[in-house]
Design a protein around this motif. Structure first.
Motif, PDB file in Angstrom:
ATOM      1  N   VAL A  12       0.852  -1.203   0.000  1.00 50.79           N
ATOM      2  CA  VAL A  12       0.000   0.000   0.000  1.00 50.79           C
ATOM      3  C   VAL A  12       0.885   1.249   0.000  1.00 50.79           C
ATOM      4  CG1 VAL A  12      -2.040  -1.026   1.066  1.00 50.79           C
ATOM      5  CG2 VAL A  12      -0.221  -0.167   2.541  1.00 50.79           C
ATOM      6  N   LYS A  13       2.079   1.130  -0.596  1.00 54.38           N
ATOM      7  CA  LYS A  13       3.059   2.205  -0.403  1.00 54.38           C
ATOM      8  C   LYS A  13       2.720   3.484  -1.172  1.00 54.38           C
ATOM      9  CE  LYS A  13       6.811   1.110  -3.697  1.00 54.38           C
ATOM     10  NZ  LYS A  13       6.252   0.121  -4.620  1.00 54.38           N
ATOM     11  N   ASP A  14       1.939   3.359  -2.256  1.00 49.32           N
ATOM     12  CA  ASP A  14       1.557   4.562  -3.014  1.00 49.32           C
ATOM     13  C   ASP A  14       0.239   4.297  -3.740  1.00 49.32           C
ATOM     14  OD1 ASP A  14       2.274   2.894  -5.126  1.00 49.32           O
ATOM     15  OD2 ASP A  14       4.261   3.810  -5.348  1.00 49.32           O
ATOM     16  N   MET A  40       1.330   2.694   5.332  1.00 51.86           N
ATOM     17  CA  MET A  40       1.891   2.798   3.981  1.00 51.86           C
ATOM     18  C   MET A  40       3.416   2.848   4.001  1.00 51.86           C
ATOM     19  SD  MET A  40      -0.577   5.722   2.437  1.00 51.86           S
ATOM     20  CE  MET A  40       0.660   6.125   1.238  1.00 51.86           C
ATOM     21  N   GLY A  41       4.039   2.020   3.186  1.00 49.69           N
ATOM     22  CA  GLY A  41       5.498   2.079   2.991  1.00 49.69           C
ATOM     23  C   GLY A  41       6.252   2.142   4.304  1.00 49.69           C
ATOM     24  N   LYS A  42       7.064   3.164   4.418  1.00 46.67           N
ATOM     25  CA  LYS A  42       7.916   3.302   5.607  1.00 46.67           C
ATOM     26  C   LYS A  42       7.316   4.269   6.637  1.00 46.67           C
ATOM     27  CE  LYS A  42      11.417   0.839   3.967  1.00 46.67           C
ATOM     28  NZ  LYS A  42      10.960  -0.537   4.146  1.00 46.67           N
ATOM     29  N   THR A  43       5.980   4.388   6.622  1.00 45.28           N
ATOM     30  CA  THR A  43       5.334   5.347   7.530  1.00 45.28           C
ATOM     31  C   THR A  43       5.655   5.089   9.003  1.00 45.28           C
ATOM     32  OG1 THR A  43       3.526   5.613   5.958  1.00 45.28           O
ATOM     33  CG2 THR A  43       3.086   6.282   8.217  1.00 45.28           C
ATOM     34  N   THR A  44       5.703   3.813   9.390  1.00 45.97           N
ATOM     35  CA  THR A  44       5.952   3.540  10.817  1.00 45.97           C
ATOM     36  C   THR A  44       7.337   4.053  11.235  1.00 45.97           C
ATOM     37  OG1 THR A  44       4.506   1.632  10.655  1.00 45.97           O
ATOM     38  CG2 THR A  44       5.921   1.720  12.578  1.00 45.97           C
ATOM     39  N   SER A  73       2.596  13.434   2.115  1.00 43.28           N
ATOM     40  CA  SER A  73       2.693  12.175   1.373  1.00 43.28           C
ATOM     41  C   SER A  73       1.354  11.432   1.371  1.00 43.28           C
ATOM     42  CB  SER A  73       3.841  11.302   1.894  1.00 43.28           C
ATOM     43  OG  SER A  73       3.566  10.868   3.197  1.00 43.28           O
ATOM     44  N   HIS A  74       0.606  11.516   2.454  1.00 39.68           N
ATOM     45  CA  HIS A  74      -0.721  10.891   2.464  1.00 39.68           C
ATOM     46  C   HIS A  74      -1.692  11.671   1.569  1.00 39.68           C
ATOM     47  CE1 HIS A  74       0.939   8.590   5.812  1.00 39.68           C
ATOM     48  NE2 HIS A  74      -0.048   7.739   5.621  1.00 39.68           N
ATOM     49  N   ARG A  75      -1.557  12.980   1.612  1.00 38.45           N
ATOM     50  CA  ARG A  75      -2.404  13.836   0.789  1.00 38.45           C
ATOM     51  C   ARG A  75      -2.154  13.563  -0.704  1.00 38.45           C
ATOM     52  NH1 ARG A  75      -6.046  18.347   0.524  1.00 38.45           N
ATOM     53  NH2 ARG A  75      -6.191  18.570   2.757  1.00 38.45           N
ATOM     54  N   GLU A  76      -0.894  13.350  -1.016  1.00 39.67           N
ATOM     55  CA  GLU A  76      -0.506  13.060  -2.402  1.00 39.67           C
ATOM     56  C   GLU A  76      -1.180  11.784  -2.911  1.00 39.67           C
ATOM     57  OE1 GLU A  76       3.752  12.103  -3.782  1.00 39.67           O
ATOM     58  OE2 GLU A  76       3.862  14.070  -2.794  1.00 39.67           O
TER      59      GLU A  76
END
Ligand code: ASP
Ligand code: MG
Length: 432
Positions: A12-14, A40-44, A73-76
Motif C-alpha cells: 500500500v506504499k503509493d 503505507m510504505g515506511k510510515t511507521t 505524502s498521504h495527501r498526495e
C-alpha cells in the motif's frame, strides 16, 4: 468460511500499489473476507522519527517539517487516487493528523512506550482510511473497522499482550457473518479502557492471525512483494530459493533466528486451529506461493541461512576464578531478563558464558553495568551472526571461508557462527 488477507506496507506504499489491491480482493468472492493492512510504505519508521522529534525540545523545527511531509505524502496519495473529488476523505485524513498532533502534545512527558502507542498507531489508521475509500469507490463494499476496539490487550505498551477471550468476543460480535469486506488495521490494539496499544514492530501478521483464529478462518493469505518465503534473504544471497512448503514449527524457528519472513507470534494462533498460511506476491499473484501448515515433511528439504547484523559479543567470567555452574548461569540469565535483553546465541565453558545480543544500546549498557559488579565482562561490537538450519555437508566451511569464527553454537538441526561484519561479503552465496 472466513478468509483473512494481510497487506504489508509495501503493498500500500503509493497510489499505484493501492490500485492493485482491487483485483486481488475482487477475485476472492467468498465472504466474510477480513483484510488487515499495515501503514503505507515506511510510515511507521517516519512516525518513530517524528516521536523522537516530539520528545526533544530542541527539535521543534524538525518535528514540524516531518509532520508536514508525512501529511503531504498521504495527501498526495489521496490526490492521485481521487483527484478533486474527495473532500470528505481529505477532511477525515486532516482530522487524523490533527489528532496525531494533539496526542504528541498530550504525551510528550508520558513514558516513551505509552507515547509511542498513542501516536505510531496513526500510520495504520491513515492507510486503512484511504484504502477503505478506494475500495468502496471501486464498488467493493467495504466496512472500516477500528482494530483498537477488537484486538483487546493489556497496557504493556509497544508489546501488548492479548486478552484472547475479550478479543474473541469483540471480533465475533463485530465481524462474524458480514458479507462485506471488513477492512482493519494490523499492528494496533487497545485496552478495555480505550487506550491505544501496539503489538510490536511488524505485528500486522500477528493481527491477521488473531482475526483468523477468532473467526475459525479457512486460510490466511499474506501478500508480499516477493512470491513467498525463501531459504535466505534474496537481497543478501544471490542464489536464495523459494520454500514452497514449510511447517508452522519450522517457520517459527526461522523467524525466531531473525529471518524477516513473518512475525514469530503469527504461527501459534494458526497452528492451534490448523489454519494454513499462504504467502503470495501481489505483483505476480499467479506465481506458486509458499504454504505453511502442520506438514513437516518438507522442512529439511533446503538448508536455510539467516543473517543478523549489528551483533555484540559479551564474554562473562566470574571475578574469583570460580566455575560457571548453574547458580551463576541462573544469575546471569536473570540479569538478561531484568534488563530486557535477548541473547541470539548462548554458549559456555567451565569459567565463562558467551552471549551474542542485538545492539540495543540502552538495555545493553544497563545489563553490562549490572554484570560488571560481579563478573569480568568483555565486549566486541560490529559482528554478524549467521544461523544455518539443516546445514548440508561442507556448507558451513564454505560459508565461513576467509573469516574468523568468534563464537559457535551447534546442535542437530542448527549451527550458528559469529563473524566480524567487516570480514563478511556484501553478497553471500549458498554453497551448492
Ligand atoms: N506498520 C508496522 C511496522 O512497520 C506493522 C507492520 O507493518 O506489520 O512495523
Ligand atoms: Mg511493515
Amino acid at each position: 468460511m472466513t478468509t483473512v488477507f494481510k497487506f504489508g506496507g509495501a503493498s500500500v506504499k503509493d497510489a499505484d500499489a493501492i490500485r492493485h489491491l482491487t483485483p486481488l480482493i475482487e477475485a476472492h468472492k467468498e465472504r466474510p473476507l477480513v483484510v488487515v493492512i499495515s501503514a503505507m510504505g515506511k510510515t511507521t519508521n517516519a512516525l518513530e522519527a517524528l516521536l523522537a522529534d516530539a520528545r526533544d525540545d530542541s527539535r521543534g523545527e524538525d518535528y514540524r517539517e516531518r509532520f508536514a511531509s508525512l501529511k503531504a505524502s498521504h495527501r498526495e496519495v489521496a490526490d492521485a487516487l481521487f483527484g478533486d473529488d474527495a473532500d470528505s476523505l481529505k477532511a477525515r485524513l486532516d482530522t487524523l493528523f490533527d489528532e496525531l498532533d494533539e496526542q504528541h502534545r498530550r504525551h510528550r512527558d508520558s513514558p516513551y512506550p505509552e507515547h509511542y502507542d498513542q501516536t505510531v498507531c496513526y500510520g495504520e489508521l491513515l492507510s486503512t482510511t484511504l484504502v477503505a475509500e478506494w475500495l468502496n469507490r471501486q464498488g467493493v463494499e467495504t466496512e472500516w473497522l477500528d482494530a483498537r476496539e477488537l484486538i483487546i490487550t493489556d497496557g504493556q505498551h509497544q508489546n501488548a499482550n492479548l486478552d484472547w477471550s475479550a478479543t474473541t468476543d469483540a471480533i465475533r460480535k463485530r465481524a462474524g457473518g458480514d458479507d462485506r469486506v471488513l477492512l482493519t488495521q494490523g499492528f494496533i490494539g487497545g485496552t478495555p479502557g480505550g487506550v491505544s496499544t501496539t503489538l510490536g514492530r511488524e505485528g500486522s501478521d500477528f493481527s491477521a492471525a488473531i482475526f483468523a483464529h477468532c473467526l475459525d478462518a479457512a486460510e490466511v493469505v499474506i501478500w508480499k512483494d516477493v512470491p513467498g518465503l525463501f531459504n535466505a534473504d534474496p537481497r543478501r544471497f544471490d542464489n536464495a530459493v523459494q520454500l514452497k512448503r514449510l511447517s508452522y514449527a519450522e517457520t517459527i524457528e526461522l523467524a525466531w533466528h531473525g529471518a524477516k519472513v513473518i512475525h514469530p507470534k503469527t504461527l501459534g494462533p494458526l497452528k492451534q486451529k490448523a489454519i494454513p498460511l499462504t504467502v503470495r506476491s501481489f505483483e505476480t499473484p499467479e506465481a506458486p506461493p509458499s504454504v505453511i501448515d502442520a506438514d513437516t515433511r518438507f522442512d529439511a528439504e533446503h538448508p536455510s541461512c539467516i543473517l543478523r547484523d549489528d551483533q555484540v559479543l559479551l564474554e562473562v567470567k566470574p571475578k574469583d576464578f570460580s566455575f560457571m555452574d548453574e547458580p551463576r548461569q541462573h544469575d546471569i540469565l536473570g540479569r538478561l531478563v531484568e534488563n530486557g535483553v535477548h541473547a541470539n546465541l548462548i554458549d559456555g565453558g567451565a569459567m565463562q558464558i558467551t552471549l551474542c545480543c542485538d545492539n540495543k544500546p540502552e538495555r545493553l549498557e544497563s545489563l553490562i553495568e549490572s554484570l560488571k559488579d560481579d563478573y569480568e565482562v568483555t565486549r566486541q561490537d560490529e559482528l554478524t551472526l549467521l544461523t544455518v538450519r539443516y546445514p548440508c555437508q561442507g556448507m558451513l566451511d564454505a560459508l565461513s571461508e576467509g573469516r574468523e569464527t568468534l563464537a559457535e553454537r551447534r546442535n542437530a538441526t542448527t549451527t550458528q557462527r559469529l563473524f566480524r561484519t567487516e570480514e563478511c561479503p556484501e553478497t553471500w552465496h549458498l554453497p551448492d
